[in-house]
Design a protein around this motif. Structure first.
Motif, PDB file in Angstrom:
ATOM      1  N   SER A  64       0.816  -1.215   0.000  1.00  0.00           N
ATOM      2  CA  SER A  64       0.000   0.000   0.000  1.00  0.00           C
ATOM      3  C   SER A  64       0.849   1.265   0.000  1.00  0.00           C
ATOM      4  O   SER A  64       0.357   2.337  -0.306  1.00  0.00           O
ATOM      5  N   GLY A  65       2.110   1.147   0.312  1.00  0.00           N
ATOM      6  CA  GLY A  65       2.997   2.297   0.319  1.00  0.00           C
ATOM      7  C   GLY A  65       3.656   2.549  -1.031  1.00  0.00           C
ATOM      8  O   GLY A  65       4.348   3.540  -1.206  1.00  0.00           O
ATOM      9  N   ASP A  66       3.430   1.666  -1.977  1.00  0.00           N
ATOM     10  CA  ASP A  66       4.039   1.806  -3.303  1.00  0.00           C
ATOM     11  C   ASP A  66       3.241   2.823  -4.110  1.00  0.00           C
ATOM     12  O   ASP A  66       2.168   2.530  -4.618  1.00  0.00           O
ATOM     13  N   GLU A  67       3.779   4.024  -4.214  1.00  0.00           N
ATOM     14  CA  GLU A  67       3.081   5.121  -4.887  1.00  0.00           C
ATOM     15  C   GLU A  67       2.876   4.846  -6.374  1.00  0.00           C
ATOM     16  O   GLU A  67       1.866   5.254  -6.952  1.00  0.00           O
ATOM     17  N   PHE A  68       3.810   4.168  -7.016  1.00  0.00           N
ATOM     18  CA  PHE A  68       3.654   3.862  -8.437  1.00  0.00           C
ATOM     19  C   PHE A  68       2.461   2.944  -8.667  1.00  0.00           C
ATOM     20  O   PHE A  68       1.640   3.187  -9.549  1.00  0.00           O
ATOM     21  N   LEU A  69       2.344   1.880  -7.859  1.00  0.00           N
ATOM     22  CA  LEU A  69       1.210   0.962  -8.008  1.00  0.00           C
ATOM     23  C   LEU A  69      -0.111   1.667  -7.714  1.00  0.00           C
ATOM     24  O   LEU A  69      -1.113   1.432  -8.395  1.00  0.00           O
ATOM     25  N   LYS A  70      -0.103   2.524  -6.728  1.00  0.00           N
ATOM     26  CA  LYS A  70      -1.308   3.281  -6.389  1.00  0.00           C
ATOM     27  C   LYS A  70      -1.725   4.173  -7.558  1.00  0.00           C
ATOM     28  O   LYS A  70      -2.899   4.214  -7.936  1.00  0.00           O
ATOM     29  N   ALA A  71      -0.766   4.869  -8.153  1.00  0.00           N
ATOM     30  CA  ALA A  71      -1.056   5.735  -9.300  1.00  0.00           C
ATOM     31  C   ALA A  71      -1.521   4.913 -10.500  1.00  0.00           C
ATOM     32  O   ALA A  71      -2.449   5.317 -11.216  1.00  0.00           O
ATOM     33  N   LEU A  72      -0.914   3.766 -10.717  1.00  0.00           N
ATOM     34  CA  LEU A  72      -1.302   2.904 -11.831  1.00  0.00           C
ATOM     35  C   LEU A  72      -2.725   2.378 -11.650  1.00  0.00           C
ATOM     36  O   LEU A  72      -3.524   2.388 -12.590  1.00  0.00           O
ATOM     37  N   ARG A  73      -3.072   1.934 -10.444  1.00  0.00           N
ATOM     38  CA  ARG A  73      -4.438   1.459 -10.170  1.00  0.00           C
ATOM     39  C   ARG A  73      -5.449   2.581 -10.382  1.00  0.00           C
ATOM     40  O   ARG A  73      -6.503   2.377 -10.979  1.00  0.00           O
ATOM     41  N   THR A  74      -5.133   3.772  -9.899  1.00  0.00           N
ATOM     42  CA  THR A  74      -6.031   4.914 -10.056  1.00  0.00           C
ATOM     43  C   THR A  74      -6.227   5.243 -11.528  1.00  0.00           C
ATOM     44  O   THR A  74      -7.351   5.488 -11.983  1.00  0.00           O
ATOM     45  N   THR A  75      -5.151   5.237 -12.287  1.00  0.00           N
ATOM     46  CA  THR A  75      -5.233   5.523 -13.721  1.00  0.00           C
ATOM     47  C   THR A  75      -6.099   4.495 -14.431  1.00  0.00           C
ATOM     48  O   THR A  75      -6.965   4.852 -15.248  1.00  0.00           O
ATOM     49  N   ILE A  76      -5.913   3.240 -14.124  1.00  0.00           N
ATOM     50  CA  ILE A  76      -6.694   2.186 -14.771  1.00  0.00           C
ATOM     51  C   ILE A  76      -8.166   2.308 -14.399  1.00  0.00           C
ATOM     52  O   ILE A  76      -9.046   2.185 -15.257  1.00  0.00           O
TER      53      ILE A  76
END
Length: 114
Positions: A26-38
């Protein structure tokens, strides 16, 4: 259309959505941004409804998120987002905004909401 086809193919091949498989640290900002974008690309109305719900539901309004969605979607699909918000939350969006805001800021948002 290509991204939608890719997301659908991924779901068919893996029996889950790509965003579910991207839920890692949950601290991985890249994965968070990627999920939000998708999520935004996949169903923008649903994504923006969720942003509005989260901006109003918490203690203290997230004015940045609330303003961003209402202003940027006002001339595009805000009517559809309002309908989805009402359907999912059993309260009209304009009532929720009126309850959580005051003054000229409230008047501006309610004007944009129609």
């Amino acid at each position: 259309m290509q991204l939608m086809a890719t997301f659908n193919r991924y779901r068919d091949d893996h029996s889950t959505t790509i965003t579910k498989n991207l839920e890692g640290d949950s601290g991985d900002e890249f994965l968070k941004a990627l999920r939000t974008t998708i999520r935004c690309l996949n169903d923008p109305k649903k994504y923006f409804e969720k942003v509005l719900r989260n901006s109003i539901r918490r203690v203290g309004t997230d004015e940045d998120a609330l303003t961003r969605v209402i202003v940027t979607r006002a001339e595009k699909d805000l009517k559809d987002i309002k309908e989805l918000y009402h359907k999912r939350n059993s309260v009209p969006l304009d009532q929720a905004v009126a309850k959580d805001t005051t003054g000229d800021y409230k008047a501006l948002l309610l004007t944009l909401l129609g």
